[in-house]
Design a protein around this motif. Structure first.
Motif, PDB file in Angstrom:
ATOM      1  N   ARG A 183       0.809  -1.218   0.000  1.00 41.92           N
ATOM      2  CA  ARG A 183       0.000   0.000   0.000  1.00 41.92           C
ATOM      3  C   ARG A 183       0.838   1.263   0.000  1.00 41.92           C
ATOM      4  O   ARG A 183       0.308   2.356  -0.083  1.00 41.92           O
ATOM      5  CB  ARG A 183      -0.953  -0.003   1.188  1.00 41.92           C
ATOM      6  CG  ARG A 183      -0.278  -0.270   2.522  1.00 41.92           C
ATOM      7  CD  ARG A 183      -1.266  -0.435   3.643  1.00 41.92           C
ATOM      8  NE  ARG A 183      -1.747   0.845   4.118  1.00 41.92           N
ATOM      9  CZ  ARG A 183      -2.672   1.001   5.042  1.00 41.92           C
ATOM     10  NH1 ARG A 183      -3.244  -0.046   5.585  1.00 41.92           N
ATOM     11  NH2 ARG A 183      -3.047   2.186   5.429  1.00 41.92           N
ATOM     12  N   GLY A 184       2.149   1.110   0.067  1.00 43.87           N
ATOM     13  CA  GLY A 184       3.007   2.294   0.138  1.00 43.87           C
ATOM     14  C   GLY A 184       3.384   2.819  -1.231  1.00 43.87           C
ATOM     15  O   GLY A 184       3.302   2.107  -2.239  1.00 43.87           O
ATOM     16  N   ILE A 185       3.842   4.066  -1.241  1.00 38.43           N
ATOM     17  CA  ILE A 185       4.330   4.677  -2.472  1.00 38.43           C
ATOM     18  C   ILE A 185       5.462   3.812  -3.040  1.00 38.43           C
ATOM     19  O   ILE A 185       6.412   3.483  -2.333  1.00 38.43           O
ATOM     20  CB  ILE A 185       4.892   6.091  -2.182  1.00 38.43           C
ATOM     21  CG1 ILE A 185       3.824   6.995  -1.594  1.00 38.43           C
ATOM     22  CG2 ILE A 185       5.568   6.684  -3.409  1.00 38.43           C
ATOM     23  CD1 ILE A 185       2.968   7.710  -2.557  1.00 38.43           C
ATOM     24  N   GLU A 187       5.738   0.681  -3.861  1.00 36.47           N
ATOM     25  CA  GLU A 187       5.967  -0.713  -3.464  1.00 36.47           C
ATOM     26  C   GLU A 187       5.680  -1.696  -4.593  1.00 36.47           C
ATOM     27  O   GLU A 187       6.438  -2.658  -4.790  1.00 36.47           O
ATOM     28  CB  GLU A 187       5.151  -1.043  -2.209  1.00 36.47           C
ATOM     29  CG  GLU A 187       5.718  -0.337  -0.967  1.00 36.47           C
ATOM     30  CD  GLU A 187       4.895  -0.566   0.284  1.00 36.47           C
ATOM     31  OE1 GLU A 187       3.857  -1.261   0.214  1.00 36.47           O
ATOM     32  OE2 GLU A 187       5.283  -0.023   1.336  1.00 36.47           O
ATOM     33  N   ALA A 213      -9.374   0.509  -3.263  1.00 38.52           N
ATOM     34  CA  ALA A 213      -8.019   0.915  -2.875  1.00 38.52           C
ATOM     35  C   ALA A 213      -6.978   0.029  -3.556  1.00 38.52           C
ATOM     36  O   ALA A 213      -5.953   0.515  -4.046  1.00 38.52           O
ATOM     37  CB  ALA A 213      -7.866   0.841  -1.363  1.00 38.52           C
ATOM     38  N   MET A 217      -4.148   1.289  -6.267  1.00 36.17           N
ATOM     39  CA  MET A 217      -2.704   1.110  -6.104  1.00 36.17           C
ATOM     40  C   MET A 217      -2.052   0.610  -7.388  1.00 36.17           C
ATOM     41  O   MET A 217      -0.966   1.054  -7.754  1.00 36.17           O
ATOM     42  CB  MET A 217      -2.429   0.102  -4.982  1.00 36.17           C
ATOM     43  CG  MET A 217      -2.679   0.631  -3.594  1.00 36.17           C
ATOM     44  SD  MET A 217      -1.597   2.001  -3.202  1.00 36.17           S
ATOM     45  CE  MET A 217      -0.002   1.246  -3.379  1.00 36.17           C
TER      46      MET A 217
END
Lengths: 247, 303
Positions: A183-185, A187, A213, A217
């Protein structure tokens, strides 16, 4: 975005202790809302109560769902008799963190050996939740120990464990990484850059986790359109068909 | 829907493994612009984890020097920790009168990971409250939310943001926040759309709910996707995405009240009203809805 999206990990049924709707309708509704063509799914009954009962429910309801849902069966090493209930499964799932058992676990070793020798199960994709630090490393040891030879998907990989998951996947080309925990920038792009898009598969954990979500992503990931297509569709199709499953 | 007006009230600033360039303000602006976010409030990861004073100094310098790129305004939080109370009191004086620094933030102790208690931070918050800016408290779980509530009770005149909604323990955490008029929450944390509707229900509306992502650990695209899935009315969506933050952070042209003690304490730098910074514009009228449930799309298709 891919025309046809396949989600490799979804759930149906209530999550205890909260009330919730039994059956697959809430899942089908959210898949339809986002235009997701199909999903691999399992009953929360199998996850939180009885793997055998949950697997029977999963296969029954997926059969009735008209092709949009593909059954995944839970393997609970604390309940070895569960192997008798996986006929018809398209994927097998091990969920150690959710079910609170350790990854280095003698009953798991026994179970994976049995799966490796089972004509029904030996080549099915195996989904393994590796959300805890060290679980990916322990998984690699279990695969070596048991001789399990089918494709393996590491699910629920969170950002802080991504380096570990990449190290495990680099060492074994039948290991995939799922997007559900990423879920991170950057990844998803980091996973693609490290092991190639052919070994990254889309998964959401819907409807408990937000399917919107998870799709956002992948849409936002700075990867090529062909890589995005592979993640959202091509790799799952390959895994589920059993053809050239390993990259 | 966006027009670059979304306000992400809480992000980190600093390199992480998957986003090594997150230390570069232009990179943050590029990523945020792509997601329709016009204002982002950052705090230093260095300040949160290792050196509070040095990290704050870096974030303060960075946001003061920043120029909007891609229409994205970058504002800053000053992190507080009782272990550096004396240094931080001086740092607050130097920094917090500047309009680009929106307030102070509390994080769990970096060594123990325990949330800070009201006893831990009483002295710091007594020094901080004269700035009349909001206090943000990271609430990763219900235990952190419980500490946040105690701070909100003791510092009832301080506007506060509980950031993270208690993580996976959002239901337990939200049940604690309803009776505290000074407490706002943001929607970062678990990516579970149900929590948004639950929060609106239990807080009797969306007036105290803000948009935040927690980037780089969570991509704002994911939080926007979750919000989209919650199926809110346009009124609730615009409140959460920017209108509530504009009011709380005084980005709508309303200047914070300057108290007598604050005047005596005195800023050491000339202050500029926030509404004169960068691209921050007065809010447009909110479109009327006929059924109160009109839905907008800022999900994957908008990216």
């Amino acid at each position: 975005m891919a025309d046809v999206v396949l989600d490799m990990f979804t759930l149906f049924g209530p999550v205890p202790p909260r009330p919730g709707e039994h059956g697959v309708e809430p899942l089908l509704a959210v898949l339809q809302k986002h235009g997701v063509a199909g999903a691999v799914t399992l009953s929360t009954r199998g996850l939180y109560y009885s793997a055998s009962a949950g697997n029977r429910e999963t296969i029954h309801l997926c059969t009735q769902a008209g092709g949009a849902l593909l059954p995944a069966c839970v393997l609970d090493p604390r309940q070895p008799q569960v192997l008798q209930t996986i006929t018809g499964a398209k994927m097998l799932c091990l969920l150690p963190a959710t079910q609170k058992w350790p990854m280095l676990y003698a009953p798991l070793t026994d179970m994976l050996r049995a799966v490796a020798q089972s004509p029904d199960a030996a080549n099915l994709p195996l989904w393994i939740e590796v959300s805890r630090p060290g679980d990916g490393t322990a998984l690699a040891a279990e695969l070596r120990e048991t001789g399990y030879s089918g494709p393996v998907i590491m699910g629920s990989v969170i950002g802080e464990n991504l380096i570990e998951a990449i190290a495990v996947a680099r060492a074994d080309n039948r290991v995939f990484i799922a997007t559900d925990g990423l879920r991170g920038i950057g990844e998803i792009a980091a996973a693609v850059g490290a092991i190639g898009a052919s070994r990254v598969v889309f998964a959401s954990g819907a409807p408990v986790q937000a399917l919107g979500a998870a799709l956002a992503m992948v849409a936002a990931a700075e990867i090529s359109d062909s890589d995005r297509e592979a993640i959202l569709n091509g790799n799952a199709r390959r895994l589920l068909s059993g053809r050239n499953a390993t990259a | 829907m966006s027009d670059g007006r979304f306000i992400d009230v809480h992000c980190g600033w600093g390199s992480v493994a998957a986003a090594p360039n997150w230390k570069d303000i232009p990179e943050i602006q590029r990523v945020m612009a792509k997601r329709g976010i016009g204002t982002v409030c950052i705090s230093s990861l260095l300040a949160r984890k290792y050196d509070t004073v040095e990290g704050n100094r870096a974030v303060s310098d960075a946001v003061k020097a920043e120029t909007p790129i891609g229409g994205v305004n970058v504002l800053g939080w000053i992190a507080l920790h009782p272990g550096r109370a004396n240094d931080l009191s001086e740092q607050m004086k130097r920094s917090l009168y500047h309009p680009r620094l929106v307030g102070a933030a509390l994080y769990p102790d970096p060594l123990t990971n325990q949330p800070l208690s009201v006893a831990d931070v009483r002295e710091l918050l007594n020094a901080f409250r004269r700035f009349t800016k909001p206090l943000l408290i990271e609430t990763r779980d219900a235990r952190a939310m419980a500490q946040c509530i105690r701070i909100a009770e003791e510092f009832a005149n301080l506007k506060m943001i509980a950031s993270g909604m208690g993580g996976e323990e959002w239901r337990e955490s939200l049940s604690m926040v309803t009776r505290h008029p000074n407490l706002n929450i943001d929607i970062s944390g678990a990516l579970i759309p149900e929590k948004i509707n639950y929060a609106i229900d239990i807080m009797h509306g969306s007036r105290k709910i803000l948009f935040a992502s927690g980037a780089p650990h969570t991509d704002p695209a994911a939080v926007l996707g979750m919000l989209n899935e919650a199926g809110l009315s346009t009124d609730d969506s615009t409140r959460i995405l920017y209108r509530n933050a504009e009011k709380l952070l005084h980005l709508d042209g309303g200047a914070p009240e300057i108290t007598a003690s604050q005047q005596a304490f005195g800023p050491d730098e000339p202050a500029t009203p926030n509404y004169l910074i960068g691209n921050v514009t007065p809010p447009a009228p909110v479109p009327e809805t006929t059924d109160g449930k009109r839905k907008d799309s800022w999900g994957p298709s908008a990216l």
